[in-house]
Design an enzyme around this catalytic site. Sequence first.
Site, PDB file in Angstrom:
ATOM      1  N   ASN A  92      70.279   4.622  -6.600  1.00 53.51           N
ATOM      2  CA  ASN A  92      71.621   4.896  -6.067  1.00 53.51           C
ATOM      3  C   ASN A  92      72.595   3.749  -6.408  1.00 53.51           C
ATOM      4  O   ASN A  92      72.277   2.906  -7.232  1.00 53.51           O
ATOM      5  CB  ASN A  92      71.585   5.193  -4.564  1.00 53.51           C
ATOM      6  CG  ASN A  92      72.614   6.260  -4.176  1.00 53.51           C
ATOM      7  OD1 ASN A  92      73.762   6.227  -4.612  1.00 53.51           O
ATOM      8  ND2 ASN A  92      72.192   7.214  -3.370  1.00 53.51           N
ATOM      9  N   ARG A  93      73.736   3.741  -5.753  1.00 50.28           N
ATOM     10  CA  ARG A  93      74.819   2.865  -6.207  1.00 50.28           C
ATOM     11  C   ARG A  93      74.950   1.576  -5.408  1.00 50.28           C
ATOM     12  O   ARG A  93      74.663   1.551  -4.206  1.00 50.28           O
ATOM     13  CB  ARG A  93      76.139   3.640  -6.134  1.00 50.28           C
ATOM     14  CG  ARG A  93      76.178   4.762  -7.157  1.00 50.28           C
ATOM     15  CD  ARG A  93      77.409   5.616  -7.030  1.00 50.28           C
ATOM     16  NE  ARG A  93      77.437   6.603  -8.116  1.00 50.28           N
ATOM     17  CZ  ARG A  93      76.773   7.751  -8.090  1.00 50.28           C
ATOM     18  NH1 ARG A  93      76.038   8.092  -7.045  1.00 50.28           N
ATOM     19  NH2 ARG A  93      76.839   8.571  -9.125  1.00 50.28           N
ATOM     20  N   HIS A  99      71.297   3.269 -10.188  1.00 48.68           N
ATOM     21  CA  HIS A  99      69.903   3.493 -10.566  1.00 48.68           C
ATOM     22  C   HIS A  99      69.304   2.367 -11.414  1.00 48.68           C
ATOM     23  O   HIS A  99      68.604   2.616 -12.400  1.00 48.68           O
ATOM     24  CB  HIS A  99      69.782   4.826 -11.326  1.00 48.68           C
ATOM     25  CG  HIS A  99      70.039   6.049 -10.468  1.00 48.68           C
ATOM     26  ND1 HIS A  99      69.897   6.062  -9.108  1.00 48.68           N
ATOM     27  CD2 HIS A  99      70.421   7.318 -10.813  1.00 48.68           C
ATOM     28  CE1 HIS A  99      70.178   7.272  -8.647  1.00 48.68           C
ATOM     29  NE2 HIS A  99      70.513   8.054  -9.648  1.00 48.68           N
ATOM     30  N   HIS A 157      63.196  10.925  -9.211  1.00 44.86           N
ATOM     31  CA  HIS A 157      64.398  11.725  -9.447  1.00 44.86           C
ATOM     32  C   HIS A 157      64.069  13.108 -10.022  1.00 44.86           C
ATOM     33  O   HIS A 157      64.731  13.571 -10.946  1.00 44.86           O
ATOM     34  CB  HIS A 157      65.335  10.949 -10.374  1.00 44.86           C
ATOM     35  CG  HIS A 157      66.782  11.253 -10.191  1.00 44.86           C
ATOM     36  ND1 HIS A 157      67.282  12.527 -10.256  1.00 44.86           N
ATOM     37  CD2 HIS A 157      67.830  10.442  -9.925  1.00 44.86           C
ATOM     38  CE1 HIS A 157      68.592  12.480 -10.059  1.00 44.86           C
ATOM     39  NE2 HIS A 157      68.942  11.227  -9.854  1.00 44.86           N
ATOM     40  N   SER A 158      63.042  13.766  -9.475  1.00 48.62           N
ATOM     41  CA  SER A 158      62.723  15.110  -9.974  1.00 48.62           C
ATOM     42  C   SER A 158      63.813  16.108  -9.597  1.00 48.62           C
ATOM     43  O   SER A 158      64.377  16.053  -8.509  1.00 48.62           O
ATOM     44  CB  SER A 158      61.390  15.579  -9.394  1.00 48.62           C
ATOM     45  OG  SER A 158      60.343  14.887 -10.035  1.00 48.62           O
ATOM     46  N   TYR A 159      64.077  16.999 -10.535  1.00 46.41           N
ATOM     47  CA  TYR A 159      65.015  18.108 -10.317  1.00 46.41           C
ATOM     48  C   TYR A 159      64.161  19.354 -10.100  1.00 46.41           C
ATOM     49  O   TYR A 159      63.461  19.792 -11.013  1.00 46.41           O
ATOM     50  CB  TYR A 159      65.879  18.337 -11.560  1.00 46.41           C
ATOM     51  CG  TYR A 159      66.956  17.310 -11.810  1.00 46.41           C
ATOM     52  CD1 TYR A 159      66.640  15.991 -12.137  1.00 46.41           C
ATOM     53  CD2 TYR A 159      68.306  17.666 -11.764  1.00 46.41           C
ATOM     54  CE1 TYR A 159      67.640  15.065 -12.396  1.00 46.41           C
ATOM     55  CE2 TYR A 159      69.305  16.747 -12.023  1.00 46.41           C
ATOM     56  CZ  TYR A 159      68.970  15.454 -12.337  1.00 46.41           C
ATOM     57  OH  TYR A 159      69.958  14.524 -12.608  1.00 46.41           O
ATOM     58  N   ASP A 209      75.886  15.532  -3.051  1.00 42.12           N
ATOM     59  CA  ASP A 209      75.442  14.285  -3.655  1.00 42.12           C
ATOM     60  C   ASP A 209      75.509  13.253  -2.531  1.00 42.12           C
ATOM     61  O   ASP A 209      76.289  12.315  -2.577  1.00 42.12           O
ATOM     62  CB  ASP A 209      76.334  13.914  -4.843  1.00 42.12           C
ATOM     63  CG  ASP A 209      75.709  12.864  -5.737  1.00 42.12           C
ATOM     64  OD1 ASP A 209      74.637  12.348  -5.370  1.00 42.12           O
ATOM     65  OD2 ASP A 209      76.294  12.552  -6.794  1.00 42.12           O
ATOM     66  N   GLN A 256      68.529  11.426  -0.571  1.00 36.89           N
ATOM     67  CA  GLN A 256      69.732  11.815  -1.301  1.00 36.89           C
ATOM     68  C   GLN A 256      69.529  13.246  -1.780  1.00 36.89           C
ATOM     69  O   GLN A 256      68.611  13.526  -2.557  1.00 36.89           O
ATOM     70  CB  GLN A 256      69.941  10.876  -2.504  1.00 36.89           C
ATOM     71  CG  GLN A 256      71.182  11.164  -3.332  1.00 36.89           C
ATOM     72  CD  GLN A 256      72.449  10.479  -2.819  1.00 36.89           C
ATOM     73  OE1 GLN A 256      72.397   9.706  -1.856  1.00 36.89           O
ATOM     74  NE2 GLN A 256      73.578  10.758  -3.435  1.00 36.89           N
ATOM     75  N   GLU A 276      65.828  12.899  -3.255  1.00 40.06           N
ATOM     76  CA  GLU A 276      65.410  11.550  -3.619  1.00 40.06           C
ATOM     77  C   GLU A 276      65.312  10.716  -2.344  1.00 40.06           C
ATOM     78  O   GLU A 276      66.336  10.356  -1.760  1.00 40.06           O
ATOM     79  CB  GLU A 276      66.433  10.907  -4.546  1.00 40.06           C
ATOM     80  CG  GLU A 276      66.823  11.734  -5.744  1.00 40.06           C
ATOM     81  CD  GLU A 276      68.213  11.345  -6.245  1.00 40.06           C
ATOM     82  OE1 GLU A 276      68.529  10.148  -6.349  1.00 40.06           O
ATOM     83  OE2 GLU A 276      69.005  12.255  -6.522  1.00 40.06           O
TER      84      GLU A 276
HETATM   85  C1  BGC Z   1      73.165  10.525  -8.002  1.00 32.45           C
HETATM   86  C2  BGC Z   1      74.219  11.297  -8.762  1.00 32.45           C
HETATM   87  C3  BGC Z   1      73.990  11.076 -10.227  1.00 32.45           C
HETATM   88  C4  BGC Z   1      72.580  11.529 -10.563  1.00 32.45           C
HETATM   89  C5  BGC Z   1      72.232  11.342 -12.008  1.00 32.45           C
HETATM   90  C6  BGC Z   1      71.829  11.028  -8.398  1.00 32.45           C
HETATM   91  O1  BGC Z   1      70.844  10.310  -7.744  1.00 32.45           O
HETATM   92  O2  BGC Z   1      73.350  10.619  -6.616  1.00 32.45           O
HETATM   93  O3  BGC Z   1      75.512  10.889  -8.396  1.00 32.45           O
HETATM   94  O4  BGC Z   1      74.920  11.774 -11.003  1.00 32.45           O
HETATM   95  O5  BGC Z   1      71.670  10.818  -9.783  1.00 32.45           O
HETATM   96  O6  BGC Z   1      72.529  10.082 -12.423  1.00 32.45           O
END
Ligand code: BGC
Length: 346
Positions: free
Chosen positions: A78-79, A104, A174-176, A246, A283, A311
């Site tokens: 995250n940020r 990340h 970060h699995s989708y 998000d 997240q 996440e």
């Molecule tokens: C973030 C998004 C980001 C994505 C891909 C996520 O964990 O919250 O804002 O775009 O990751 O980088």
Amino acid sequence: MDSDIRLFGKAAGEQVQLITLDNGTIACQIITYGAAICALYVNNKAHERTDIVLGYDTLQEYMQQDGYFGAAVGRYANRIANGRFTLNGKAYSLAKNDGNNHLHGGNVGFSHRIWQIKRVQSDKLELALYSSDGEEGYPGSLDIRIIYTLEGAALSIRYIAAADKDTLCNLTNHSYFNLAGHGSGSIAAQKLAVYADDYIPCDAENIPLGGIAPVADTPMDLRTPVSFGARLASDFAQIKQAHGFDHNFVIAPAAGQMRLAAQAWCEQTGIAMRVHTTLPGVQLYTANYIEPPRRGKGGCAYSKHGAFCLETQFFPDSPNRPDFPCAVLKTGEYFDNTTIYSFYTE
Ligand code: BGC
């Protein structure tokens, strides 16, 4: 069944392996590049194995991707606002790789490193990574282990890390997910519940506006199951601004305990998923930025809202928010957290 390891490709001359775990109930494929989960097969209601995570067929695509498909994310998931934080009185500056902010782990986060195989058996894989002192601007060297274990119809991911100086540590996967199958398009008809009373409202750069806020009486209230579609169409400012979800939701398990963070369902396949974690937040990200669409495994088109991520992690920008749970890993202590994705059919 024996574990299966094969060469997936080479990154700058170094071999990247693909490991297949299979316990007869579910199966999972992981590559040593980014410790990324590239396939996860679970049974649908017709007892057919269905791959429910987005991914790519080639190493090249994993190396070039900015979506972190399946990857282990760190040192800080995250940020971090303005790429800056202060620890033990010293100011640190990190790469601003997402507009004005650090995202990340920076330019070469753990998602873009090659991990070492420490131990592998048919239902278990242990991967290791060494991150040196000063790497991506973070203090202290960090030794990380991730242990993937298949237990019945569940995938457990345990993260263990230790540092030689106080540092930040926030590791996630970060699995989708798309419970209709990875290439099935929109998740609108799938349902979700997130068992959080509070969430973290953010500004347009996904940086927390202030503290936590109650979900009650807002479309962020996901405590009872609702379809993704119903909420993605909401004109609630937080959802509109992020082009979907998000947001970090507050899970806050008791120290050392696991808590049910979220659950998701797909009527079409009958596949349902539960997420338990020891981490303080989750997240929820609904693949808002997969635009234009990408070509993924088997030539499938992946597009906006074609998947969701859950996440588990510390809250965004917590190094600059003394009111948030502290993501500092102190020397002599261990980061030891586990997230379990478990599956059943309905
Ligand atoms: C973030 C998004 C980001 C994505 C891909 C996520 O964990 O919250 O804002 O775009 O990751 O980088």
